[in-house]
Write a protein that holds these residues in place. Structure first.
Motif, short mmCIF file in Angstrom:
data_model
loop_
_atom_site.label_atom_id
_atom_site.label_comp_id
_atom_site.label_asym_id
_atom_site.label_seq_id
_atom_site.Cartn_x
_atom_site.Cartn_y
_atom_site.Cartn_z
N LYS A 173 67.92 84.24 26.95
CA LYS A 173 67.94 83.31 25.82
C LYS A 173 67.70 84.04 24.51
O LYS A 173 66.87 84.93 24.42
N GLY A 174 68.41 83.60 23.49
CA GLY A 174 68.23 84.18 22.17
C GLY A 174 67.34 83.30 21.30
O GLY A 174 66.26 82.89 21.72
N LEU A 175 67.83 82.98 20.13
CA LEU A 175 67.05 82.25 19.15
C LEU A 175 66.74 80.82 19.60
O LEU A 175 67.63 80.09 19.99
N ASN A 176 65.46 80.47 19.54
CA ASN A 176 65.04 79.09 19.79
C ASN A 176 63.75 78.83 19.02
O ASN A 176 63.20 79.73 18.39
N TYR A 179 60.66 81.01 19.95
CA TYR A 179 60.83 82.40 19.52
C TYR A 179 60.59 82.53 18.01
O TYR A 179 59.89 83.44 17.55
N VAL A 180 61.15 81.61 17.23
CA VAL A 180 61.01 81.66 15.77
C VAL A 180 59.56 81.44 15.37
O VAL A 180 59.04 82.11 14.47
N LYS A 181 58.87 80.53 16.03
CA LYS A 181 57.46 80.31 15.72
C LYS A 181 56.61 81.52 16.09
O LYS A 181 55.63 81.84 15.40
N GLU A 182 56.98 82.21 17.16
CA GLU A 182 56.28 83.44 17.53
C GLU A 182 56.48 84.52 16.46
O GLU A 182 55.55 85.26 16.14
N LEU A 183 57.69 84.61 15.94
CA LEU A 183 57.96 85.56 14.85
C LEU A 183 57.10 85.24 13.63
O LEU A 183 56.52 86.14 13.02
N ALA A 184 57.04 83.96 13.29
CA ALA A 184 56.26 83.54 12.10
C ALA A 184 54.79 83.85 12.29
O ALA A 184 54.11 84.30 11.35
N ARG A 185 54.28 83.62 13.47
CA ARG A 185 52.87 83.94 13.74
C ARG A 185 52.67 85.46 13.71
O ARG A 185 51.70 85.95 13.15
N THR A 206 47.00 73.22 9.25
CA THR A 206 48.03 73.73 10.15
C THR A 206 47.70 75.17 10.48
O THR A 206 46.81 75.77 9.88
N LYS A 207 48.39 75.73 11.43
CA LYS A 207 48.17 77.13 11.83
C LYS A 207 49.43 77.94 11.57
O LYS A 207 50.54 77.39 11.52
N ILE A 208 49.26 79.24 11.43
CA ILE A 208 50.43 80.09 11.26
C ILE A 208 51.32 79.95 12.50
O ILE A 208 50.83 79.83 13.62
N GLY A 209 52.61 79.96 12.27
CA GLY A 209 53.54 79.77 13.37
C GLY A 209 53.91 78.32 13.60
O GLY A 209 54.76 78.02 14.44
N GLU A 210 53.28 77.42 12.84
CA GLU A 210 53.64 76.00 12.90
C GLU A 210 54.37 75.62 11.62
O GLU A 210 54.17 76.23 10.58
N TYR A 211 55.22 74.61 11.71
CA TYR A 211 55.97 74.19 10.54
C TYR A 211 55.00 73.69 9.46
O TYR A 211 53.93 73.17 9.75
N ARG A 277 60.56 87.18 5.78
CA ARG A 277 60.41 88.17 6.84
C ARG A 277 60.97 87.66 8.16
O ARG A 277 61.66 88.39 8.89
N VAL A 278 60.70 86.39 8.48
CA VAL A 278 61.25 85.81 9.71
C VAL A 278 62.78 85.73 9.63
O VAL A 278 63.48 86.04 10.61
N GLY A 279 63.29 85.37 8.46
CA GLY A 279 64.74 85.31 8.28
C GLY A 279 65.40 86.65 8.52
O GLY A 279 66.46 86.74 9.16
#
Length: 339
Positions: A173-176, A179-185, A206-211, A277-279
């Protein structure tokens, strides 16, 4: 002295008038973007449903519109064909692994540099070597700014994981969303941004990695309208659907598709911090999965990059696409040799 004071007062007046103009212009644009809400009673079920759908923002900005990218693709046929010839050589996984791994420090260094980090590529290399034994900022670069060291450390670690994931078998699996929330965290952990987001944010914590739970704007463009927090989950859900459908259609060359995916994501700006950075991680991930190299731009000025990204979000991605294409070609020629 009298003249200097007069000039200072005049300058302050101009700045005040400019801020007032910017505020009025932004308010007018917000009213234009969200005009469909005028016919609804605030707080009504219809109002709440439309707000959570994110469709008003999406219909106005159309971040998934691929027509500008298809138009660019039609003008770059020869260059894209050359890229395709080079990338065939990268399909040997050993070469691909060696090259992409070698670029981790440069890519991470460039990405945090765009955000204003002042550490050098030599210091990025030092951090990367020391990470085999240490992760504490005071040990990695004891004489440098701790937060900048942590930012660069985080991005190197994230890029290492990203490369491994992107080099995994093609059926992985690629982008989901996970995965994106893990990158943000990953890019924000232990930074001052984490303190700001988790301890000082207004409203619901809120916490890092959350919207994000707050509306945001960027200093580089006061007229850039990002969706409100209530719109973000639905917009991100459709972002992943759009991304998967776009890849499946194969209408766009993988290089241009990667850029469009990054631009679309950053336009939503789903997190309180770390979106750029996530982008760029998303960009690198898609390129590696398609036998291309993560683009490391040479001598890229922060303001130039921000302007190119802003233009792309306004459906004018030519300069960004041209720079990415020329950089990709230069890198492939350098790594794989020239004719």
């Amino acid at each position: 002295m009298f003249v200097s004071i007069k000039l200072l007062k005049h300058s302050a007046t101009i700045r005040s008038q400019f801020r007032a103009y910017n505020t009025r212009a932004r308010d007018e644009l917000l009213r234009k973007v969200y005009a469909p809400f005028k016919s609804l009673k605030e707080g009504s079920p219809e109002y709440k449903s439309l707000a959570k759908s994110g469709k008003v923002w999406e219909e106005y900005h159309k971040p998934g519109d691929d027509r500008p990218y298809l138009a660019i693709q039609a003008t770059m046929v020869k260059e894209l064909e050359e890229i395709d010839r080079w990338k065939q050589l990268l399909e040997n996984n050993n070469k691909k692994r060696v090259f992409t791994t070698a670029l981790i420090n440069k890519y991470a260094h460039q990405s945090v540099g765009i955000e204003g980090n002042n550490l050098s590529i030599a210091q990025a290399n030092t951090i990367s070597v020391k990470l085999a034994k240490y992760v504490d900022a005071s040990t990695l670069l004891p004489t440098e700014d701790a937060n900048e060291t942590i930012e660069l450390r985080n991005h190197i670690l994230v890029c290492k994981k990203l490369v491994e994931a992107a080099l995994a078998p093609s059926d992985t699996k690629g982008l989901n969303e996970t995965y994106v929330k893990e990158l943000a965290r990953g890019v924000l952990i232990d930074t001052t941004s984490q303190d700001m987001i988790e301890r000082m944010a207004w409203g619901k914590r809120t916490k890092i990695g959350e919207y994000r739970n707050l509306p945001i704007r960027v200093r580089s463009n006061n007229l850039r309208i990002f969706p409100y927090p209530a719109e973000v989950p639905a917009l991100m859900g459709r972002f992943f659907e759009w991304r998967n459908e776009s890849i499946k259609s194969k209408k766009l060359h993988p290089l241009l598709a990667a850029i469009h995916i990054m631009v679309h994501f950053t336009h939503i700006h789903p997190f309180l911090d770390g979106n750029g950075r996530v982008g760029r991680c998303i960009l690198a991930d898609h390129l590696i999965r398609n036998n291309l190299l993560p683009v490391v731009f040479q001598d890229l000025e922060r303001q130039n990059y921000l302007q190119m990204m802003s233009d792309a979000q306004d459906h004018n991605p030519e300069e960004l696409c041209e720079l990415a294409l020329s950089t990709q070609l230069d890198m492939l020629r350098t790594f794989l040799g020239t004719d």
